[in-house]
Write a protein that holds these residues in place. Structure first.
Motif, PDB file in Angstrom:
ATOM      1  N   HIS B 145       1.189  -1.249   0.306  1.00  0.00           N
ATOM      2  CA  HIS B 145       0.748  -2.536   0.849  1.00  0.00           C
ATOM      3  C   HIS B 145      -0.502  -2.342   1.716  1.00  0.00           C
ATOM      4  CE1 HIS B 145       0.888  -6.425   2.800  1.00  0.00           C
ATOM      5  NE2 HIS B 145       1.806  -6.786   1.927  1.00  0.00           N
ATOM      6  N   PRO B 146      -1.456  -3.272   1.639  1.00  0.00           N
ATOM      7  CA  PRO B 146      -2.647  -3.153   2.488  1.00  0.00           C
ATOM      8  C   PRO B 146      -2.327  -3.003   3.980  1.00  0.00           C
ATOM      9  CG  PRO B 146      -3.015  -4.842   0.824  1.00  0.00           C
ATOM     10  CD  PRO B 146      -1.570  -4.402   0.688  1.00  0.00           C
ATOM     11  N   LEU B 147      -1.205  -3.541   4.423  1.00  0.00           N
ATOM     12  CA  LEU B 147      -0.849  -3.367   5.842  1.00  0.00           C
ATOM     13  C   LEU B 147      -0.410  -1.933   6.119  1.00  0.00           C
ATOM     14  CD1 LEU B 147       1.043  -6.711   6.462  1.00  0.00           C
ATOM     15  CD2 LEU B 147      -1.299  -6.099   7.054  1.00  0.00           C
ATOM     16  N   THR B 148       0.100  -1.276   5.098  1.00  0.00           N
ATOM     17  CA  THR B 148       0.524   0.120   5.225  1.00  0.00           C
ATOM     18  C   THR B 148      -0.678   1.060   5.232  1.00  0.00           C
ATOM     19  OG1 THR B 148       2.627  -0.367   4.154  1.00  0.00           O
ATOM     20  CG2 THR B 148       1.926   1.924   4.118  1.00  0.00           C
ATOM     21  N   THR B 149      -1.669   0.747   4.402  1.00  0.00           N
ATOM     22  CA  THR B 149      -2.829   1.640   4.298  1.00  0.00           C
ATOM     23  C   THR B 149      -3.896   1.370   5.357  1.00  0.00           C
ATOM     24  OG1 THR B 149      -3.800   0.161   2.628  1.00  0.00           O
ATOM     25  CG2 THR B 149      -2.563   2.074   1.814  1.00  0.00           C
ATOM     26  N   ALA B 150      -3.802   0.232   6.057  1.00  0.00           N
ATOM     27  CA  ALA B 150      -4.897  -0.177   6.960  1.00  0.00           C
ATOM     28  C   ALA B 150      -5.207   0.805   8.099  1.00  0.00           C
ATOM     29  CB  ALA B 150      -4.615  -1.563   7.525  1.00  0.00           C
ATOM     30  N   PRO B 151      -4.234   1.205   8.928  1.00  0.00           N
ATOM     31  CA  PRO B 151      -4.600   1.990  10.118  1.00  0.00           C
ATOM     32  C   PRO B 151      -5.225   3.336   9.760  1.00  0.00           C
ATOM     33  CG  PRO B 151      -2.385   1.089  10.342  1.00  0.00           C
ATOM     34  CD  PRO B 151      -2.791   0.916   8.895  1.00  0.00           C
ATOM     35  N   LYS B 152      -6.283   3.679  10.475  1.00  0.00           N
ATOM     36  CA  LYS B 152      -6.955   4.958  10.200  1.00  0.00           C
ATOM     37  C   LYS B 152      -6.154   6.128  10.752  1.00  0.00           C
ATOM     38  CE  LYS B 152     -11.582   3.158   9.694  1.00  0.00           C
ATOM     39  NZ  LYS B 152     -12.921   2.946  10.257  1.00  0.00           N
ATOM     40  N   TYR B 173      -7.738  -3.218   9.462  1.00  0.00           N
ATOM     41  CA  TYR B 173      -7.385  -3.874   8.200  1.00  0.00           C
ATOM     42  C   TYR B 173      -8.646  -4.211   7.395  1.00  0.00           C
ATOM     43  CZ  TYR B 173      -5.998  -7.403   4.852  1.00  0.00           C
ATOM     44  OH  TYR B 173      -5.834  -8.101   3.686  1.00  0.00           O
ATOM     45  N   SER B 174      -9.669  -4.688   8.088  1.00  0.00           N
ATOM     46  CA  SER B 174     -10.883  -5.120   7.392  1.00  0.00           C
ATOM     47  C   SER B 174     -11.936  -4.016   7.290  1.00  0.00           C
ATOM     48  CB  SER B 174     -11.462  -6.364   8.079  1.00  0.00           C
ATOM     49  OG  SER B 174     -10.544  -7.429   8.006  1.00  0.00           O
ATOM     50  N   PHE B 195      -6.324  -7.266   0.866  1.00  0.00           N
ATOM     51  CA  PHE B 195      -5.718  -8.137  -0.143  1.00  0.00           C
ATOM     52  C   PHE B 195      -6.777  -8.791  -1.020  1.00  0.00           C
ATOM     53  CE2 PHE B 195      -1.280  -9.003   1.000  1.00  0.00           C
ATOM     54  CZ  PHE B 195      -0.837  -9.419  -0.231  1.00  0.00           C
ATOM     55  N   SER B 196      -7.791  -9.372  -0.374  1.00  0.00           N
ATOM     56  CA  SER B 196      -8.788 -10.114  -1.142  1.00  0.00           C
ATOM     57  C   SER B 196      -9.604  -9.168  -2.018  1.00  0.00           C
ATOM     58  CB  SER B 196      -9.698 -10.931  -0.217  1.00  0.00           C
ATOM     59  OG  SER B 196     -10.201 -10.152   0.827  1.00  0.00           O
ATOM     60  N   GLN B 197      -9.844  -7.953  -1.557  1.00  0.00           N
ATOM     61  CA  GLN B 197     -10.575  -6.995  -2.400  1.00  0.00           C
ATOM     62  C   GLN B 197      -9.803  -6.681  -3.667  1.00  0.00           C
ATOM     63  OE1 GLN B 197     -11.306  -3.732   0.456  1.00  0.00           O
ATOM     64  NE2 GLN B 197     -13.323  -3.691  -0.518  1.00  0.00           N
ATOM     65  N   VAL B 198      -8.506  -6.443  -3.525  1.00  0.00           N
ATOM     66  CA  VAL B 198      -7.685  -6.106  -4.693  1.00  0.00           C
ATOM     67  C   VAL B 198      -7.696  -7.273  -5.686  1.00  0.00           C
ATOM     68  CG1 VAL B 198      -5.347  -5.576  -5.488  1.00  0.00           C
ATOM     69  CG2 VAL B 198      -6.208  -4.555  -3.369  1.00  0.00           C
ATOM     70  N   LEU B 199      -7.458  -8.477  -5.178  1.00  0.00           N
ATOM     71  CA  LEU B 199      -7.387  -9.634  -6.071  1.00  0.00           C
ATOM     72  C   LEU B 199      -8.747  -9.974  -6.671  1.00  0.00           C
ATOM     73  CD1 LEU B 199      -4.768 -11.638  -4.079  1.00  0.00           C
ATOM     74  CD2 LEU B 199      -4.531 -10.924  -6.445  1.00  0.00           C
ATOM     75  N   ASN B 200      -9.794  -9.896  -5.845  1.00  0.00           N
ATOM     76  CA  ASN B 200     -11.130 -10.210  -6.379  1.00  0.00           C
ATOM     77  C   ASN B 200     -11.577  -9.186  -7.415  1.00  0.00           C
ATOM     78  OD1 ASN B 200     -11.342 -12.549  -4.858  1.00  0.00           O
ATOM     79  ND2 ASN B 200     -12.407 -11.544  -3.161  1.00  0.00           N
ATOM     80  N   ALA B 201     -11.127  -7.934  -7.287  1.00  0.00           N
ATOM     81  CA  ALA B 201     -11.450  -6.923  -8.302  1.00  0.00           C
ATOM     82  C   ALA B 201     -10.832  -7.314  -9.640  1.00  0.00           C
ATOM     83  CB  ALA B 201     -10.945  -5.548  -7.866  1.00  0.00           C
ATOM     84  N   LEU B 202      -9.581  -7.760  -9.616  1.00  0.00           N
ATOM     85  CA  LEU B 202      -8.903  -8.193 -10.846  1.00  0.00           C
ATOM     86  C   LEU B 202      -9.585  -9.430 -11.424  1.00  0.00           C
ATOM     87  CD1 LEU B 202      -5.250  -7.727  -9.543  1.00  0.00           C
ATOM     88  CD2 LEU B 202      -6.346  -6.333 -11.318  1.00  0.00           C
ATOM     89  N   LEU B 203      -9.881 -10.408 -10.555  1.00  0.00           N
ATOM     90  CA  LEU B 203     -10.537 -11.641 -11.012  1.00  0.00           C
ATOM     91  C   LEU B 203     -11.922 -11.329 -11.568  1.00  0.00           C
ATOM     92  CD1 LEU B 203      -9.522 -13.960  -8.021  1.00  0.00           C
ATOM     93  CD2 LEU B 203      -8.589 -14.028 -10.348  1.00  0.00           C
ATOM     94  N   LYS B 234       6.750  -5.297   8.485  1.00  0.00           N
ATOM     95  CA  LYS B 234       5.548  -4.844   7.767  1.00  0.00           C
ATOM     96  C   LYS B 234       5.986  -4.274   6.429  1.00  0.00           C
ATOM     97  CE  LYS B 234       4.121  -1.081   7.488  1.00  0.00           C
ATOM     98  NZ  LYS B 234       4.452  -0.216   6.336  1.00  0.00           N
ATOM     99  N   PRO B 235       5.688  -4.959   5.317  1.00  0.00           N
ATOM    100  CA  PRO B 235       6.155  -4.468   4.017  1.00  0.00           C
ATOM    101  C   PRO B 235       5.424  -3.197   3.588  1.00  0.00           C
ATOM    102  CG  PRO B 235       4.791  -6.423   3.741  1.00  0.00           C
ATOM    103  CD  PRO B 235       4.956  -6.225   5.213  1.00  0.00           C
ATOM    104  N   SER B 236       6.097  -2.390   2.774  1.00  0.00           N
ATOM    105  CA  SER B 236       5.522  -1.141   2.270  1.00  0.00           C
ATOM    106  C   SER B 236       4.752  -1.316   0.966  1.00  0.00           C
ATOM    107  CB  SER B 236       6.635  -0.114   2.024  1.00  0.00           C
ATOM    108  OG  SER B 236       7.243   0.261   3.233  1.00  0.00           O
ATOM    109  N   PHE B 237       5.158  -2.315   0.183  1.00  0.00           N
ATOM    110  CA  PHE B 237       4.623  -2.408  -1.187  1.00  0.00           C
ATOM    111  C   PHE B 237       4.035  -3.778  -1.490  1.00  0.00           C
ATOM    112  CE2 PHE B 237       8.490   0.378  -1.480  1.00  0.00           C
ATOM    113  CZ  PHE B 237       7.803   1.579  -1.549  1.00  0.00           C
ATOM    114  N   LEU B 238       2.994  -3.742  -2.316  1.00  0.00           N
ATOM    115  CA  LEU B 238       2.427  -4.952  -2.908  1.00  0.00           C
ATOM    116  C   LEU B 238       2.460  -4.769  -4.417  1.00  0.00           C
ATOM    117  CD1 LEU B 238       0.709  -7.601  -2.969  1.00  0.00           C
ATOM    118  CD2 LEU B 238      -1.319  -6.127  -2.775  1.00  0.00           C
ATOM    119  N   LEU B 239       2.928  -5.777  -5.128  1.00  0.00           N
ATOM    120  CA  LEU B 239       2.953  -5.741  -6.589  1.00  0.00           C
ATOM    121  C   LEU B 239       2.224  -6.939  -7.149  1.00  0.00           C
ATOM    122  CD1 LEU B 239       6.069  -4.766  -5.517  1.00  0.00           C
ATOM    123  CD2 LEU B 239       6.057  -3.984  -7.881  1.00  0.00           C
TER     124      LEU B 239
END
Lengths: 245, 245
Positions: B145-152, B173-174, B195-203, B234-239
Motif C-alpha cells: 500500500h502507498p501508505l506502507t511504502t511512503a515513509p523514508k 507520502y508525496s 495512489f494517483s501515480q499508480v492509477l494514472n500510469a494504468l490510465l 493503516k492498510p498493508s496492501f492495495l489491489l
C-alpha cells in the motif's frame, strides 16, 4: 437535509475571510488542480455542487459555459452568490446536493469543489450525478484527501524536537464514517472514506475514471505559504475526473 | 536487470518460512483479495509477474487456466517453482518483468502478487502489460500500500503509553522514489508511488480501472493474527483490477 454549517454566522465570517486570503490552500493548490482537470466548457451546461458564493460558477462562465447551475445547502451562501456572482446565464438554488435529480438530466459537466466529504452516502451521490449527466459528460471534483479525513481525533501534526522530524499521526484510515473537526471556531462534521471506496462508488455508478490528482506545491508556492511544505508528507486534497461513457 | 534479493540465501530461507506461516498477511489478507478480483480463468492464458515459487501459477491452473507462464527475477525462485509446481501447462522463465514484451502478445490475464513495488518505472511496466494483453484482457495485481511504502525511515508504529493510542507516523507520502526497508534480516529496495501515480500510469497506458481493494481483516482473522488489527489504522496492501478495453 444536511447540516447547514455555512449558515452559522461565526463560521461564515471566518470562511469568507479565509477565501479572500491570497495564499490559502484553495487558491494555491486545490483550484489550479480542479481547473486543469475540467474538460473544455465552451457552450456546455455546467452544474456546480456546493457552489458557495458562486466564484466557481462565474469562472465556468468565463471559460465559455453556455449555462451554469449552482446549488448549495446554505442560504447564506446562495444569497452571497446572488449578490456577488449574478448572471442571466447562471441559476442558483439552495438545495441539498443529494436532491439534484429534480434538476433534470441535461448536464455536460458536473463540478464540485471541496463539498462531497460533507455527504454521508457517496455511492448514492455518484449514481445521482451519473443520472443527470449527458452521455460523454464529466464529473470533476475535489475533496479532502482520505489521509486528511482518516484520524478520528482530527489531523494534528507531530514535530519531534530531538530528531527535528515532522510526521502525521495516521490512524483509522480503514474505518470509514463520520468525523468531527474543529475548524474556524466551529465543529465541522464530515465523512471519511478510503481511496478505494471513493473510486469503487464512481465505478459502481457506471463512471470511467479519467484522471486523479493529489496536488503538491511547487517551490514558488511554498515560498508564498511555507506551511505548505507539509503537503509533501500528507496531501490535503484529492481530485478525480470521471466520465459517463 | 533488477536486484536479485530473492537469490540471497538468508532472505530466501526467511521468506520461504514466512510464506509457510498459515497466519501470514499474504495468506489471510492479500491472497483472498487477489483471488476474488480475478476474472474467470477457464481456458485462459495467464501470465504471473513475480511468480516466486509458482504457488500462484498452480492456483491459476486449478481455476481452469489453459496455460500459465510464470516469470521471476530470482533463479532461486524459478528453481523452486520448477521443483514444487511443475506442470506441462506451465512455463517458468527467469527474467526481469520489464522485459515481458519478448513473451509475445497473447495473454488473457496478467496477474501479479506483491511484486510491482520492486519496479522503478511503473508507467513503462503498465504499457508493457497493456501491449501483451489481448483486447478485453485483465491486469490484476497487488502491491504494498502507498501508505506502507511512503515513509523514508521505514514503517514504524508508535504506541503512546499515556493515551493508549497507536498511530502510524506518516511522512513523505508525496515524495515518490526509492525506499529501503529492513525485512527478514535483509535490506529490501522498493519504490514508493502515490495512489494517483499508480492509477494514472494504468490510465495513461490505456487501461480502464475496474475495481480497487484495500483489504482489512474480519474478526475471525484478527483472532488468528491479533497484530492485524493495525490494518484498520493503516492498510498493508492495495489491489487493482484493470482491463484493456
Amino acid at each position: 437535509m444536511q447540516e447547514n454549517l455555512y449558515d452559522d454566522q461565526v463560521f461564515f465570517k471566518n470562511y469568507m475571510e479565509l477565501r479572500e486570503n491570497p495564499v490559502s490552500y484553495n487558491t494555491l493548490l486545490e483550484q489550479p488542480a480542479l481547473q486543469a482537470m475540467l474538460p473544455p466548457l465552451a457552450g456546455k451546461h455546467v452544474l456546480d455542487l456546493g457552489c458557495g458564493f458562486g466564484e466557481g460558477c462565474a469562472g465556468y462562465l468565463r471559460l465559455g459555459a453556455a449555462h451554469v447551475t449552482g446549488v448549495d445547502l446554505s442560504q447564506n451562501m446562495i444569497n452571497e452568490a446572488k449578490k456577488r456572482n449574478a448572471n442571466e446565464r447562471t441559476a442558483y438554488f439552495c438545495m441539498d446536493m443529494t436532491q439534484i435529480a429534480s434538476l433534470g438530466e441535461n448536464y455536460d459537466v458536473v463540478a464540485s469543489s471541496l463539498a462531497v466529504h460533507y455527504i454521508e452516502d457517496f455511492d448514492a451521490l455518484a449514481r445521482s450525478v451519473y443520472a443527470i449527466l449527458k452521455k460523454g459528460g464529466s464529473f470533476v471534483f475535489s475533496q479532502e484527501h482520505p489521509l486528511t479525513t482518516a484520524p478520528k481525533e482530527g489531523p494534528n501534526w507531530v514535530y519531534d524536537e530531538e530528531t527535528h522530524k515532522r510526521f502525521y499521526p495516521l490512524s483509522s484510515y480503514s474505518c470509514p464514517g463520520p468525523r468531527t473537526e474543529e475548524w474556524l471556531e466551529c465543529s465541522v462534521h464530515k465523512y471519511h472514506r478510503t481511496f478505494s471506496q471513493v473510486l469503487n462508488a464512481l465505478l459502481g455508478a457506471g463512471f470511467v475514471i479519467r484522471e486523479l490528482r493529489e496536488p503538491v506545491p511547487d517551490e514558488q508556492t511554498v515560498q508564498k505559504n511555507p506551511r505548505m511544505v507539509k503537503e509533501y508528507d500528507k496531501p490535503s486534497f484529492l481530485l478525480i475526473a470521471a466520465q459517463k461513457p
